[in-house]
Design an enzyme around this catalytic site. Structure first.
Site, PDB file in Angstrom:
ATOM      1  N   ASP A  62       0.833  -1.194   0.000  1.00  0.00           N
ATOM      2  CA  ASP A  62       0.000   0.000   0.000  1.00  0.00           C
ATOM      3  C   ASP A  62       0.873   1.251   0.000  1.00  0.00           C
ATOM      4  O   ASP A  62       1.860   1.326   0.745  1.00  0.00           O
ATOM      5  CB  ASP A  62      -0.891  -0.006   1.247  1.00  0.00           C
ATOM      6  N   VAL A  63       0.506   2.235  -0.824  1.00  0.00           N
ATOM      7  CA  VAL A  63       1.309   3.460  -0.911  1.00  0.00           C
ATOM      8  C   VAL A  63       1.177   4.341   0.328  1.00  0.00           C
ATOM      9  O   VAL A  63       1.867   5.356   0.432  1.00  0.00           O
ATOM     10  CB  VAL A  63       0.952   4.281  -2.162  1.00  0.00           C
ATOM     11  N   ASN A  89       1.787   7.042  -9.272  1.00  0.00           N
ATOM     12  CA  ASN A  89       0.641   6.834 -10.151  1.00  0.00           C
ATOM     13  C   ASN A  89      -0.557   6.205  -9.454  1.00  0.00           C
ATOM     14  O   ASN A  89      -1.686   6.320  -9.944  1.00  0.00           O
ATOM     15  CB  ASN A  89       1.074   5.949 -11.332  1.00  0.00           C
ATOM     16  N   TYR A 152     -12.338  12.786  -5.235  1.00  0.00           N
ATOM     17  CA  TYR A 152     -11.349  12.527  -6.283  1.00  0.00           C
ATOM     18  C   TYR A 152     -10.785  13.843  -6.820  1.00  0.00           C
ATOM     19  O   TYR A 152      -9.565  14.004  -6.951  1.00  0.00           O
ATOM     20  CB  TYR A 152     -11.994  11.723  -7.409  1.00  0.00           C
ATOM     21  N   LYS A 156      -6.865  15.280  -6.600  1.00  0.00           N
ATOM     22  CA  LYS A 156      -6.063  15.611  -7.779  1.00  0.00           C
ATOM     23  C   LYS A 156      -5.669  17.089  -7.786  1.00  0.00           C
ATOM     24  O   LYS A 156      -4.560  17.440  -8.213  1.00  0.00           O
ATOM     25  CB  LYS A 156      -6.812  15.233  -9.049  1.00  0.00           C
ATOM     26  N   THR A 187      -8.606   2.564 -20.141  1.00  0.00           N
ATOM     27  CA  THR A 187      -8.028   1.522 -19.296  1.00  0.00           C
ATOM     28  C   THR A 187      -9.008   0.355 -19.192  1.00  0.00           C
ATOM     29  O   THR A 187     -10.158   0.437 -19.640  1.00  0.00           O
ATOM     30  CB  THR A 187      -7.743   2.073 -17.895  1.00  0.00           C
TER      31      THR A 187
END
Length: 255
Positions: A62-63, A89, A152, A156, A187
């Site tokens: 996990d980041v 990313n 979201y 960003k 994607t």
């Protein structure tokens, strides 16, 4: 970058299991870099890095895990002779009415999308040499209003501000900090949402002057450029990769 500066060949890519992250990992691997990929989806990550083969390494995690981020940055130094680029990313989405969104979901989304970028960037900067760079994945949602995307969009927009601040702070260290801001990219997740009818592709295409979704490989090319010597004097930039969506005003045919 001067002749005596060698940032190394190691590259860390978070969210590397599929989609844009996979394309980014493939692009760096193809250009002779040693890639370490991070993703929470251990199975998909293993499949991606089985395709890439040695010396590239996939590490599930996990980041938001600082110990993991420190370890992968140090490993990139070891296997690549230095950490040339950290590509932040990894990201998740959480669409829905803002009046109903659980706070836990808000916190989780900002944790992965924004805090994870900050943590990864600072651990990378601690081991980087001059000539290295950080590239984050932002979004056109960071500069435009999208209904049902409050968390979201906030994450960003936060990336954009973070990129500008770190570019100023770390410029004297010889570390460049930039971001790409993709628009509608085809994607696997996007294709699945279109197939189920949750997303009307025609609505997206009507907003894109180029008339199509982008490909993950096109985002990867932009990331690769920002990390390259060709962008050696480029820092603090949020580069749209969106087919001109973000600047779309009035179509020419409207007079």
């Amino acid at each position: 970058m001067t002749a005596d500066e060698n940032p190394g060949r190691g590259v860390v890519v978070t969210g590397a299991a599929r989609g844009m992250g996979k394309a980014i990992a493939q692009r760096f691997a193809a250009s002779g870099h040693v890639v370490i990929g991070v993703d929470r989806d251990a199975d998909a990550l293993a499949a991606t890095f089985a395709e890439l083969g040695a010396p590239h390494i996939g590490i599930a995690g996990d980041v938001c895990d600082e110990e993991l981020l420190a370890r992968v940055c140090e490993q990139a130094v070891e296997v690549g002779g230095g950490l040339r680029c950290f590509v932040a990313n990894a990201g998740i989405i959480g669409p829905g009415p803002s009046t109903e969104q659980p706070v836990a979901q808000w916190d989780g989304l900002l944790g992965v999308n924004l805090t994870g970028v900050f943590l990864g960037a600072r651990h990378a900067a601690r081991v980087m040499r001059p000539g290295a760079s950080i590239v984050a994945t932002s979004s056109i949602c960071g500069s435009l209003g999208f209904g049902g995307r409050a968390a979201y969009g906030a994450s960003k927009a936060g990336i954009n501000g973070l990129v500008w601040a770190l570019a100023v702070e770390w410029g004297p260290l010889g570390i460049r900090v930039n971001a790409v801001a993709p628009g509608a990219i085809r994607t696997e997740l996007a294709a699945a949402m279109i197939a189920t009818g949750r997303v009307d592709e025609s609505v997206y295409e009507a907003r894109i002057p180029m008339g199509r979704r982008g490909r993950p490989e096109e985002v990867a090319a932009a990331v690769h450029f920002l990390a390259s010597d060709d962008a050696s004097y480029v820092s603090g930039v949020v580069l749209p990769v969106d087919g001109a969506w973000a600047i779309n005003g009035l179509p020419a045919q409207a007079g």
